[in-house]
Design a protein around this motif. Structure first.
Motif, PDB file in Angstrom:
ATOM      1  N   ARG A   6       3.136  34.327 -21.383  1.00  0.00           N
ATOM      2  CA  ARG A   6       2.497  34.197 -22.054  1.00  0.00           C
ATOM      3  C   ARG A   6       1.236  34.855 -22.080  1.00  0.00           C
ATOM      4  O   ARG A   6       1.056  34.970 -21.277  1.00  0.00           O
ATOM      5  N   ASN A   8      -2.131  34.741 -24.059  1.00  0.00           N
ATOM      6  CA  ASN A   8      -2.682  33.776 -25.300  1.00  0.00           C
ATOM      7  C   ASN A   8      -3.842  33.797 -26.655  1.00  0.00           C
ATOM      8  O   ASN A   8      -4.814  34.700 -25.591  1.00  0.00           O
ATOM      9  N   GLU A  12      -8.009  28.133 -26.746  1.00  0.00           N
ATOM     10  CA  GLU A  12      -8.322  27.979 -25.475  1.00  0.00           C
ATOM     11  C   GLU A  12      -8.763  26.714 -24.912  1.00  0.00           C
ATOM     12  O   GLU A  12      -9.921  26.407 -25.614  1.00  0.00           O
ATOM     13  N   HIS A  13      -8.018  26.040 -24.335  1.00  0.00           N
ATOM     14  CA  HIS A  13      -8.240  24.630 -24.032  1.00  0.00           C
ATOM     15  C   HIS A  13      -8.600  24.088 -25.072  1.00  0.00           C
ATOM     16  O   HIS A  13      -8.710  22.777 -25.286  1.00  0.00           O
ATOM     17  N   ASP A  15      -4.890  22.614 -26.481  1.00  0.00           N
ATOM     18  CA  ASP A  15      -3.983  22.090 -26.589  1.00  0.00           C
ATOM     19  C   ASP A  15      -3.496  20.632 -26.396  1.00  0.00           C
ATOM     20  O   ASP A  15      -3.570  19.972 -26.784  1.00  0.00           O
ATOM     21  N   TYR A  16      -4.576  20.493 -24.804  1.00  0.00           N
ATOM     22  CA  TYR A  16      -4.548  19.259 -24.657  1.00  0.00           C
ATOM     23  C   TYR A  16      -6.022  17.868 -24.998  1.00  0.00           C
ATOM     24  O   TYR A  16      -5.675  16.901 -24.994  1.00  0.00           O
ATOM     25  N   GLY A 151      -2.786  20.093 -17.655  1.00  0.00           N
ATOM     26  CA  GLY A 151      -2.319  21.375 -18.301  1.00  0.00           C
ATOM     27  C   GLY A 151      -1.793  20.381 -19.623  1.00  0.00           C
ATOM     28  O   GLY A 151      -1.163  19.394 -20.400  1.00  0.00           O
ATOM     29  N   GLY A 152      -1.752  21.078 -20.593  1.00  0.00           N
ATOM     30  CA  GLY A 152      -1.630  20.630 -22.516  1.00  0.00           C
ATOM     31  C   GLY A 152       0.206  21.533 -22.392  1.00  0.00           C
ATOM     32  O   GLY A 152       0.387  21.686 -21.629  1.00  0.00           O
ATOM     33  N   GLY A 153       0.410  21.343 -23.520  1.00  0.00           N
ATOM     34  CA  GLY A 153       1.630  21.609 -23.273  1.00  0.00           C
ATOM     35  C   GLY A 153       2.036  23.356 -24.678  1.00  0.00           C
ATOM     36  O   GLY A 153       3.277  23.645 -24.284  1.00  0.00           O
ATOM     37  N   MET A 154       0.957  24.337 -24.296  1.00  0.00           N
ATOM     38  CA  MET A 154       1.322  25.007 -25.046  1.00  0.00           C
ATOM     39  C   MET A 154       2.163  26.131 -24.119  1.00  0.00           C
ATOM     40  O   MET A 154       3.172  26.828 -24.667  1.00  0.00           O
ATOM     41  N   ASP A 155       2.327  26.503 -22.884  1.00  0.00           N
ATOM     42  CA  ASP A 155       2.590  27.095 -22.170  1.00  0.00           C
ATOM     43  C   ASP A 155       4.601  27.289 -21.968  1.00  0.00           C
ATOM     44  O   ASP A 155       4.607  28.330 -22.420  1.00  0.00           O
ATOM     45  N   LYS A 199      -4.444  27.555 -10.558  1.00  0.00           N
ATOM     46  CA  LYS A 199      -4.431  26.142 -11.734  1.00  0.00           C
ATOM     47  C   LYS A 199      -4.258  25.103 -10.281  1.00  0.00           C
ATOM     48  O   LYS A 199      -4.448  23.704 -10.345  1.00  0.00           O
ATOM     49  N   TYR A 207     -10.561  23.416 -13.976  1.00  0.00           N
ATOM     50  CA  TYR A 207      -9.865  22.867 -14.981  1.00  0.00           C
ATOM     51  C   TYR A 207      -9.980  21.199 -15.036  1.00  0.00           C
ATOM     52  O   TYR A 207      -9.699  20.871 -16.682  1.00  0.00           O
ATOM     53  N   GLY A 374      -6.097  31.872 -21.395  1.00  0.00           N
ATOM     54  CA  GLY A 374      -5.216  31.581 -20.163  1.00  0.00           C
ATOM     55  C   GLY A 374      -6.237  30.489 -19.867  1.00  0.00           C
ATOM     56  O   GLY A 374      -7.515  30.546 -20.275  1.00  0.00           O
TER      57      GLY A 374
HETATM   58  C1  GLA Z   1      -3.593  26.313 -18.732  1.00  0.00           C
HETATM   59  C2  GLA Z   1      -2.807  25.637 -19.506  1.00  0.00           C
HETATM   60  C3  GLA Z   1      -2.500  24.751 -21.134  1.00  0.00           C
HETATM   61  C4  GLA Z   1      -3.426  25.888 -21.910  1.00  0.00           C
HETATM   62  C5  GLA Z   1      -4.488  26.789 -20.739  1.00  0.00           C
HETATM   63  C6  GLA Z   1      -5.997  26.777 -22.103  1.00  0.00           C
HETATM   64  O1  GLA Z   1      -2.482  27.572 -19.784  1.00  0.00           O
HETATM   65  O2  GLA Z   1      -1.340  24.867 -18.774  1.00  0.00           O
HETATM   66  O3  GLA Z   1      -2.360  23.876 -21.635  1.00  0.00           O
HETATM   67  O4  GLA Z   1      -5.173  24.389 -21.308  1.00  0.00           O
HETATM   68  O5  GLA Z   1      -4.792  27.225 -19.695  1.00  0.00           O
HETATM   69  O6  GLA Z   1      -5.784  27.551 -22.519  1.00  0.00           O
END
Ligand code: GLA
Length: 439
Positions: A6, A8, A12-13, A15-16, A151-155, A199, A207, A374
Protein backbone atom coordinates in the motif's frame (compact mmCIF):
# COMPACT_ATOMS: atom_id res chain seq x y z
CA UNK A 1 -3.30 -16.06 -3.39
CA UNK A 2 -2.17 -12.50 -3.65
CA UNK A 3 -1.86 -9.64 -1.14
CA UNK A 4 -0.96 -6.09 -2.19
CA UNK A 5 1.29 -3.50 -0.56
CA UNK A 6 0.00 0.00 0.00
CA UNK A 7 0.87 3.64 -0.19
CA UNK A 8 -0.51 5.85 2.54
CA UNK A 9 -1.77 9.13 1.11
CA UNK A 10 -2.20 10.75 4.53
CA UNK A 11 -2.71 9.80 8.18
CA UNK A 12 0.73 8.79 9.42
CA UNK A 13 1.10 7.22 12.86
CA UNK A 14 -2.55 7.90 13.56
CA UNK A 15 -3.78 4.29 13.38
CA UNK A 16 -2.45 3.01 16.71
CA UNK A 17 -3.87 6.15 18.30
CA UNK A 18 -7.36 5.23 17.12
CA UNK A 19 -7.50 7.98 14.48
CA UNK A 20 -8.15 7.36 10.76
CA UNK A 21 -5.77 6.81 7.84
CA UNK A 22 -6.22 7.17 4.09
CA UNK A 23 -4.13 4.69 2.10
CA UNK A 24 -4.63 2.83 -1.17
CA UNK A 25 -3.45 -0.63 -2.19
CA UNK A 26 -0.88 -0.63 -5.01
CA UNK A 27 -0.31 -2.98 -7.91
CA UNK A 28 2.76 -4.48 -6.25
CA UNK A 29 2.15 -7.58 -4.23
CA UNK A 30 3.09 -10.93 -2.76
CA UNK A 31 1.84 -13.96 -4.66
CA UNK A 32 1.78 -17.46 -3.11
CA UNK A 33 1.22 -20.62 -5.13
CA UNK A 34 0.40 -23.27 -2.55
CA UNK A 35 -0.24 -26.98 -2.26
CA UNK A 36 -1.87 -28.13 0.98
CA UNK A 37 0.34 -30.62 2.85
CA UNK A 38 -0.61 -33.95 4.40
CA UNK A 39 1.24 -33.03 7.57
CA UNK A 40 1.73 -29.89 9.67
CA UNK A 41 4.82 -28.84 7.76
CA UNK A 42 4.99 -25.37 6.23
CA UNK A 43 7.69 -25.19 3.56
CA UNK A 44 8.47 -21.85 1.93
CA UNK A 45 10.42 -21.25 -1.26
CA UNK A 46 10.96 -17.61 -2.16
CA UNK A 47 11.84 -16.90 -5.78
CA UNK A 48 14.18 -14.19 -4.54
CA UNK A 49 17.37 -16.07 -3.62
CA UNK A 50 18.24 -13.55 -0.92
CA UNK A 51 15.33 -15.01 1.11
CA UNK A 52 16.46 -18.53 1.91
CA UNK A 53 13.96 -21.40 2.07
CA UNK A 54 12.29 -21.86 5.42
CA UNK A 55 10.27 -24.66 6.96
CA UNK A 56 8.52 -25.05 10.28
CA UNK A 57 5.62 -26.89 11.79
CA UNK A 58 2.14 -25.46 12.45
CA UNK A 59 2.22 -26.23 16.19
CA UNK A 60 0.98 -23.74 18.75
CA UNK A 61 2.78 -21.66 19.96
CA UNK A 62 5.02 -21.06 16.96
CA UNK A 63 8.47 -20.05 18.17
CA UNK A 64 10.10 -17.23 16.18
CA UNK A 65 13.29 -17.32 14.12
CA UNK A 66 15.93 -14.81 15.11
CA UNK A 67 14.98 -11.13 14.82
CA UNK A 68 14.84 -9.79 11.25
CA UNK A 69 14.30 -13.22 9.62
CA UNK A 70 11.78 -13.02 6.77
CA UNK A 71 10.14 -16.29 7.86
CA UNK A 72 8.88 -14.55 11.01
CA UNK A 73 6.15 -12.80 8.99
CA UNK A 74 4.78 -16.18 7.93
CA UNK A 75 5.12 -17.47 11.49
CA UNK A 76 3.31 -14.36 12.77
CA UNK A 77 0.31 -15.18 10.56
CA UNK A 78 0.23 -18.88 11.46
CA UNK A 79 0.64 -18.18 15.18
CA UNK A 80 -2.06 -15.49 15.06
CA UNK A 81 -4.59 -17.63 13.19
CA UNK A 82 -4.04 -20.56 15.59
CA UNK A 83 -4.16 -18.27 18.62
CA UNK A 84 -7.50 -16.84 17.50
CA UNK A 85 -8.91 -20.36 17.30
CA UNK A 86 -9.86 -20.23 13.60
CA UNK A 87 -7.95 -23.46 13.06
CA UNK A 88 -7.69 -26.16 15.70
CA UNK A 89 -3.95 -26.64 16.40
CA UNK A 90 -4.56 -30.37 16.91
CA UNK A 91 -5.74 -30.87 13.33
CA UNK A 92 -3.83 -28.09 11.53
CA UNK A 93 -2.44 -28.84 8.08
CA UNK A 94 0.57 -27.14 6.63
CA UNK A 95 1.35 -26.19 3.03
CA UNK A 96 4.14 -25.89 0.51
CA UNK A 97 4.40 -22.43 -1.01
CA UNK A 98 6.29 -20.90 -3.90
CA UNK A 99 6.45 -17.19 -3.12
CA UNK A 100 7.03 -14.27 -5.44
CA UNK A 101 6.92 -10.58 -4.59
CA UNK A 102 7.18 -7.19 -6.27
CA UNK A 103 6.91 -4.82 -3.28
CA UNK A 104 10.23 -3.11 -2.46
CA UNK A 105 11.24 -4.35 0.98
CA UNK A 106 11.78 -2.06 4.02
CA UNK A 107 10.56 0.88 1.94
CA UNK A 108 7.39 1.97 3.75
CA UNK A 109 5.09 0.23 1.24
CA UNK A 110 4.08 -2.47 3.66
CA UNK A 111 5.70 -5.50 2.11
CA UNK A 112 5.75 -7.06 5.59
CA UNK A 113 2.00 -6.85 6.13
CA UNK A 114 1.33 -8.08 2.59
CA UNK A 115 3.46 -11.12 3.43
CA UNK A 116 1.55 -11.66 6.68
CA UNK A 117 -1.80 -11.35 4.88
CA UNK A 118 -0.82 -13.73 2.05
CA UNK A 119 0.56 -16.21 4.60
CA UNK A 120 -2.65 -16.16 6.62
CA UNK A 121 -4.74 -16.70 3.47
CA UNK A 122 -2.46 -19.61 2.50
CA UNK A 123 -2.78 -21.24 5.92
CA UNK A 124 -6.56 -20.74 5.98
CA UNK A 125 -6.90 -22.16 2.45
CA UNK A 126 -4.79 -25.21 3.31
CA UNK A 127 -7.23 -25.84 6.16
CA UNK A 128 -10.35 -25.03 4.12
CA UNK A 129 -11.27 -22.25 6.52
CA UNK A 130 -12.67 -18.85 5.62
CA UNK A 131 -12.53 -15.71 7.72
CA UNK A 132 -14.21 -12.42 6.74
CA UNK A 133 -11.64 -9.78 5.66
CA UNK A 134 -12.57 -7.27 8.42
CA UNK A 135 -12.04 -9.61 11.40
CA UNK A 136 -9.01 -11.11 9.65
CA UNK A 137 -7.46 -7.64 9.28
CA UNK A 138 -7.98 -6.93 13.00
CA UNK A 139 -6.52 -10.30 13.95
CA UNK A 140 -3.47 -9.87 11.69
CA UNK A 141 -2.74 -6.36 12.99
CA UNK A 142 -2.32 -7.90 16.44
CA UNK A 143 -0.55 -10.96 15.03
CA UNK A 144 2.13 -8.93 13.23
CA UNK A 145 3.39 -7.57 16.56
CA UNK A 146 5.02 -11.00 16.80
CA UNK A 147 7.94 -9.48 14.85
CA UNK A 148 8.49 -6.96 17.64
CA UNK A 149 7.12 -3.65 16.39
CA UNK A 150 3.96 -2.25 17.92
CA UNK A 151 2.30 -1.35 14.59
CA UNK A 152 -1.29 -0.22 14.15
CA UNK A 153 -3.88 -1.76 11.84
CA UNK A 154 -3.64 0.24 8.61
CA UNK A 155 -1.49 -2.05 6.50
CA UNK A 156 -3.35 -5.31 7.04
CA UNK A 157 -6.72 -3.56 6.65
CA UNK A 158 -5.94 -1.91 3.32
CA UNK A 159 -4.27 -5.05 1.97
CA UNK A 160 -7.46 -7.02 2.68
CA UNK A 161 -10.21 -4.46 2.08
CA UNK A 162 -8.97 -2.28 -0.80
CA UNK A 163 -11.07 -1.65 -3.90
CA UNK A 164 -9.80 -1.14 -7.45
CA UNK A 165 -9.47 2.52 -8.42
CA UNK A 166 -10.13 3.96 -4.97
CA UNK A 167 -8.35 4.95 -1.81
CA UNK A 168 -9.74 3.80 1.53
CA UNK A 169 -10.50 5.91 4.58
CA UNK A 170 -10.05 3.49 7.46
CA UNK A 171 -11.22 4.01 11.03
CA UNK A 172 -10.26 1.76 13.92
CA UNK A 173 -11.82 0.37 17.10
CA UNK A 174 -14.07 -0.77 15.49
CA UNK A 175 -12.54 -1.20 12.03
CA UNK A 176 -14.53 0.49 9.26
CA UNK A 177 -13.39 1.21 5.72
CA UNK A 178 -14.98 3.78 3.41
CA UNK A 179 -13.83 4.00 -0.23
CA UNK A 180 -12.62 7.45 -1.31
CA UNK A 181 -12.61 8.45 -4.99
CA UNK A 182 -9.34 9.33 -6.69
CA UNK A 183 -9.56 12.38 -8.96
CA UNK A 184 -8.88 11.37 -12.56
CA UNK A 185 -6.63 14.32 -13.35
CA UNK A 186 -3.86 13.46 -10.87
CA UNK A 187 -1.68 10.47 -10.16
CA UNK A 188 0.05 9.47 -6.95
CA UNK A 189 3.68 8.69 -7.64
CA UNK A 190 5.90 6.68 -5.29
CA UNK A 191 9.62 7.52 -5.16
CA UNK A 192 11.98 5.38 -3.11
CA UNK A 193 14.66 7.29 -1.17
CA UNK A 194 16.75 4.11 -1.34
CA UNK A 195 17.30 4.30 2.42
CA UNK A 196 16.18 1.04 4.04
CA UNK A 197 13.88 1.42 7.00
CA UNK A 198 13.25 -2.08 8.39
CA UNK A 199 10.61 -1.82 11.10
CA UNK A 200 11.58 -5.11 12.69
CA UNK A 201 15.27 -4.20 12.86
CA UNK A 202 17.03 -0.80 12.97
CA UNK A 203 13.85 1.28 12.96
CA UNK A 204 12.19 -0.77 15.68
CA UNK A 205 13.24 1.42 18.62
CA UNK A 206 12.38 4.65 16.80
CA UNK A 207 8.93 3.33 15.81
CA UNK A 208 8.15 1.82 19.22
CA UNK A 209 9.26 4.95 21.07
CA UNK A 210 6.63 6.97 19.13
CA UNK A 211 4.01 4.44 20.21
CA UNK A 212 5.08 4.72 23.85
CA UNK A 213 5.18 8.54 23.73
CA UNK A 214 1.57 8.46 22.55
CA UNK A 215 0.70 6.06 25.36
CA UNK A 216 2.23 8.51 27.86
CA UNK A 217 0.27 11.35 26.24
CA UNK A 218 -2.92 9.31 26.71
CA UNK A 219 -2.22 8.63 30.39
CA UNK A 220 -1.29 12.25 31.14
CA UNK A 221 -4.29 13.63 29.31
CA UNK A 222 -6.67 11.12 30.91
CA UNK A 223 -5.48 12.24 34.32
CA UNK A 224 -6.10 15.93 33.71
CA UNK A 225 -9.48 15.24 32.10
CA UNK A 226 -10.44 13.26 35.18
CA UNK A 227 -9.34 16.12 37.44
CA UNK A 228 -11.26 18.70 35.43
CA UNK A 229 -14.51 16.87 34.91
CA UNK A 230 -14.47 14.89 38.11
CA UNK A 231 -14.87 11.42 36.68
CA UNK A 232 -12.66 8.77 35.19
CA UNK A 233 -12.73 8.31 31.40
CA UNK A 234 -11.53 4.89 30.25
CA UNK A 235 -8.85 5.76 27.69
CA UNK A 236 -6.85 3.10 25.90
CA UNK A 237 -5.56 5.46 23.22
CA UNK A 238 -5.57 9.14 22.25
CA UNK A 239 -8.76 9.01 20.17
CA UNK A 240 -10.70 8.01 23.30
CA UNK A 241 -9.88 11.49 24.58
CA UNK A 242 -10.87 13.46 21.48
CA UNK A 243 -12.83 16.70 21.96
CA UNK A 244 -15.76 15.02 20.22
CA UNK A 245 -15.77 11.99 22.52
CA UNK A 246 -15.51 14.19 25.57
CA UNK A 247 -18.12 16.67 24.29
CA UNK A 248 -15.64 19.55 24.69
CA UNK A 249 -14.64 22.56 22.63
CA UNK A 250 -11.29 21.71 20.92
CA UNK A 251 -9.77 24.90 22.37
CA UNK A 252 -10.59 23.81 25.91
CA UNK A 253 -9.16 20.34 25.40
CA UNK A 254 -6.06 21.93 23.89
CA UNK A 255 -5.50 24.13 26.93
CA UNK A 256 -5.88 21.11 29.24
CA UNK A 257 -3.45 19.17 27.05
CA UNK A 258 -0.95 22.06 27.27
CA UNK A 259 -1.25 21.93 31.04
CA UNK A 260 -0.85 18.14 31.16
CA UNK A 261 1.87 17.52 28.61
CA UNK A 262 2.97 20.87 27.19
CA UNK A 263 6.46 22.33 27.28
CA UNK A 264 9.79 20.58 27.32
CA UNK A 265 10.39 16.89 26.59
CA UNK A 266 9.45 14.94 29.70
CA UNK A 267 11.89 12.78 31.66
CA UNK A 268 10.56 9.57 33.15
CA UNK A 269 10.73 11.12 36.65
CA UNK A 270 8.60 14.03 35.54
CA UNK A 271 6.01 11.80 33.84
CA UNK A 272 5.83 9.78 37.05
CA UNK A 273 5.39 12.92 39.15
CA UNK A 274 2.59 14.21 36.94
CA UNK A 275 0.84 10.86 37.05
CA UNK A 276 1.43 10.45 40.80
CA UNK A 277 3.06 7.09 40.11
CA UNK A 278 6.44 5.59 40.95
CA UNK A 279 8.87 5.76 37.97
CA UNK A 280 9.14 2.00 38.05
CA UNK A 281 5.36 1.68 37.74
CA UNK A 282 5.36 4.04 34.74
CA UNK A 283 7.95 1.80 33.11
CA UNK A 284 6.14 -1.44 33.73
CA UNK A 285 2.63 -0.17 33.07
CA UNK A 286 3.19 2.27 30.22
CA UNK A 287 6.60 1.64 28.64
CA UNK A 288 6.35 -2.12 28.26
CA UNK A 289 6.42 -3.65 24.80
CA UNK A 290 4.66 -6.77 23.67
CA UNK A 291 7.74 -8.96 24.21
CA UNK A 292 7.82 -7.88 27.86
CA UNK A 293 10.83 -5.59 27.53
CA UNK A 294 10.66 -1.98 28.73
CA UNK A 295 11.36 0.78 26.20
CA UNK A 296 14.30 2.87 27.41
CA UNK A 297 13.74 6.60 27.81
CA UNK A 298 15.03 8.41 24.69
CA UNK A 299 18.08 10.60 25.27
CA UNK A 300 16.65 14.00 26.16
CA UNK A 301 13.31 12.62 27.35
CA UNK A 302 9.93 11.74 25.86
CA UNK A 303 8.67 14.32 23.35
CA UNK A 304 5.07 13.85 24.33
CA UNK A 305 3.69 17.25 23.37
CA UNK A 306 5.05 17.24 19.81
CA UNK A 307 3.78 13.70 19.22
CA UNK A 308 0.34 14.65 20.51
CA UNK A 309 0.22 17.76 18.32
CA UNK A 310 1.15 15.72 15.24
CA UNK A 311 -1.46 13.04 15.86
CA UNK A 312 -4.30 15.51 16.38
CA UNK A 313 -3.43 17.73 13.45
CA UNK A 314 -2.85 14.72 11.19
CA UNK A 315 -6.23 13.23 12.11
CA UNK A 316 -7.86 16.51 11.07
CA UNK A 317 -5.95 16.49 7.78
CA UNK A 318 -7.20 12.98 7.02
CA UNK A 319 -10.78 14.23 7.27
CA UNK A 320 -9.99 17.24 5.12
CA UNK A 321 -8.26 14.99 2.57
CA UNK A 322 -11.35 12.79 2.25
CA UNK A 323 -13.32 15.94 1.32
CA UNK A 324 -10.60 17.26 -1.01
CA UNK A 325 -10.50 13.92 -2.86
CA UNK A 326 -14.24 13.75 -3.36
CA UNK A 327 -14.41 17.41 -4.45
CA UNK A 328 -11.43 16.91 -6.79
CA UNK A 329 -9.77 19.88 -5.05
CA UNK A 330 -6.23 19.43 -6.38
CA UNK A 331 -4.68 22.40 -4.61
CA UNK A 332 -6.22 21.23 -1.35
CA UNK A 333 -4.84 17.71 -1.84
CA UNK A 334 -1.32 19.01 -2.48
CA UNK A 335 -1.35 21.43 0.41
CA UNK A 336 -2.60 18.80 2.90
CA UNK A 337 0.19 16.46 1.82
CA UNK A 338 2.77 19.19 2.33
CA UNK A 339 1.38 20.06 5.76
CA UNK A 340 1.43 16.41 6.71
CA UNK A 341 5.05 16.07 5.69
CA UNK A 342 6.05 19.14 7.73
CA UNK A 343 4.31 17.74 10.80
CA UNK A 344 5.91 14.30 10.31
CA UNK A 345 9.31 16.00 10.07
CA UNK A 346 9.03 18.61 12.82
CA UNK A 347 6.66 17.15 15.40
CA UNK A 348 6.91 13.39 14.87
CA UNK A 349 10.57 13.50 13.75
CA UNK A 350 10.34 10.58 11.35
CA UNK A 351 12.01 12.16 8.32
CA UNK A 352 15.70 12.02 7.33
CA UNK A 353 17.97 14.06 5.01
CA UNK A 354 17.29 11.79 2.01
CA UNK A 355 13.50 12.09 2.37
CA UNK A 356 13.88 15.85 2.72
CA UNK A 357 15.91 16.03 -0.49
CA UNK A 358 13.41 13.83 -2.32
CA UNK A 359 10.39 15.87 -1.20
CA UNK A 360 12.05 19.16 -2.24
CA UNK A 361 13.05 17.76 -5.63
CA UNK A 362 9.52 16.40 -6.14
CA UNK A 363 8.03 19.84 -5.49
CA UNK A 364 10.59 21.52 -7.76
CA UNK A 365 9.68 18.96 -10.43
CA UNK A 366 6.05 20.04 -10.44
CA UNK A 367 4.33 17.93 -7.75
CA UNK A 368 1.23 19.50 -6.21
CA UNK A 369 2.22 17.99 -2.90
CA UNK A 370 4.76 15.49 -1.62
CA UNK A 371 5.34 13.67 1.65
CA UNK A 372 7.03 10.71 3.25
CA UNK A 373 4.76 7.67 3.42
CA UNK A 374 4.62 4.80 5.91
CA UNK A 375 6.56 4.60 9.15
CA UNK A 376 9.30 6.99 7.94
CA UNK A 377 13.05 7.10 8.77
CA UNK A 378 13.73 6.25 5.11
CA UNK A 379 11.63 4.36 2.59
CA UNK A 380 9.40 6.16 0.10
CA UNK A 381 7.67 9.44 -0.60
CA UNK A 382 4.30 9.85 -2.31
CA UNK A 383 3.65 12.84 -4.56
CA UNK A 384 0.45 14.10 -6.15
CA UNK A 385 1.18 14.95 -9.78
CA UNK A 386 -1.10 16.27 -12.53
CA UNK A 387 -1.37 13.68 -15.31
CA UNK A 388 -0.20 16.17 -17.88
CA UNK A 389 2.95 16.94 -15.82
CA UNK A 390 3.84 13.29 -15.16
CA UNK A 391 6.72 13.05 -17.67
CA UNK A 392 8.20 16.33 -16.50
CA UNK A 393 7.94 15.12 -12.89
CA UNK A 394 9.58 11.76 -13.55
CA UNK A 395 12.48 13.24 -15.46
CA UNK A 396 12.93 16.01 -12.87
CA UNK A 397 13.17 13.50 -10.00
CA UNK A 398 15.42 11.20 -12.00
CA UNK A 399 17.86 14.02 -12.69
CA UNK A 400 17.58 15.68 -9.29
CA UNK A 401 17.54 12.67 -6.98
CA UNK A 402 18.63 9.41 -8.62
CA UNK A 403 21.29 10.92 -10.90
CA UNK A 404 22.01 13.96 -8.71
CA UNK A 405 21.62 13.55 -4.94
CA UNK A 406 22.29 9.80 -4.81
CA UNK A 407 25.47 10.17 -6.87
CA UNK A 408 26.71 13.14 -4.89
CA UNK A 409 26.09 11.42 -1.55
CA UNK A 410 27.52 8.15 -2.84
CA UNK A 411 29.08 7.16 0.48
CA UNK A 412 25.68 6.52 2.12
CA UNK A 413 24.25 3.00 2.13
CA UNK A 414 21.69 3.47 -0.66
CA UNK A 415 19.84 0.38 -1.86
CA UNK A 416 20.97 -0.65 -5.34
CA UNK A 417 18.31 -0.95 -8.06
CA UNK A 418 18.14 -2.21 -11.61
CA UNK A 419 15.33 -0.32 -13.31
CA UNK A 420 14.19 3.17 -12.46
CA UNK A 421 10.60 1.94 -12.69
CA UNK A 422 11.30 -0.30 -9.67
CA UNK A 423 11.97 2.69 -7.45
CA UNK A 424 9.80 5.43 -8.97
CA UNK A 425 6.33 4.61 -10.28
CA UNK A 426 2.81 6.03 -10.53
CA UNK A 427 0.40 3.90 -8.47
CA UNK A 428 -2.67 2.17 -9.75
CA UNK A 429 -5.10 1.60 -6.89
CA UNK A 430 -5.48 -2.16 -6.84
CA UNK A 431 -8.01 -4.48 -5.24
CA UNK A 432 -7.51 -6.19 -1.90
CA UNK A 433 -6.06 -9.64 -1.22
CA UNK A 434 -7.73 -12.78 -2.52
CA UNK A 435 -7.49 -16.29 -3.92
CA UNK A 436 -7.31 -17.83 -7.36
CA UNK A 437 -8.04 -21.51 -7.74
CA UNK A 438 -5.78 -23.45 -10.13
CA UNK A 439 -7.88 -24.98 -12.95
C1 GLA B 1 3.73 1.28 9.79
C2 GLA B 1 2.71 0.54 10.64
C3 GLA B 1 1.33 1.15 10.46
C4 GLA B 1 1.37 2.66 10.68
C5 GLA B 1 2.48 3.30 9.86
C6 GLA B 1 2.64 4.77 10.13
O1 GLA B 1 3.46 1.06 8.44
O2 GLA B 1 2.68 -0.82 10.32
O3 GLA B 1 0.42 0.51 11.32
O4 GLA B 1 1.49 2.96 12.05
O5 GLA B 1 3.72 2.66 10.09
O6 GLA B 1 1.52 5.48 9.72
Amino acid sequence: MRAPGRVNLIGEHTDYNGYPVLPMAIDRDFVFAIAPADDRGIRLFNEDPSFEPRSFSAEFPVSPYSQGDWGNYVKAAVHGVLDAGFIDPKNARGFDAAIGGTIPESAGLSSSSALVVASALAFLAANQTEVEPGPLAELLARAERYVGSEGGGMDQAVSLLAETGRALMIDFFPLTATPAPLPGDIMFVVCNSLVRAPKSESVRYAYNSRVIECRLATALLARIVEEKIGRKIPAARLADLSAKNLGLEPAILNSWAQEAIGGQPLRLQEVARRLAMAPHAVETELCRLRDGSVLKEPPGGFRVWERYRHVLSEAERVRQMADALSEGNLTGIGSLMNQSHASCRDDYEISCPELEALVSIALESGALGSRLTGAGFGGCTVSAVRRESLDQFLSGVEAGYYDGFVNREGSRPFVAFQKLSDVMFPCRASMGAGYWQAQ
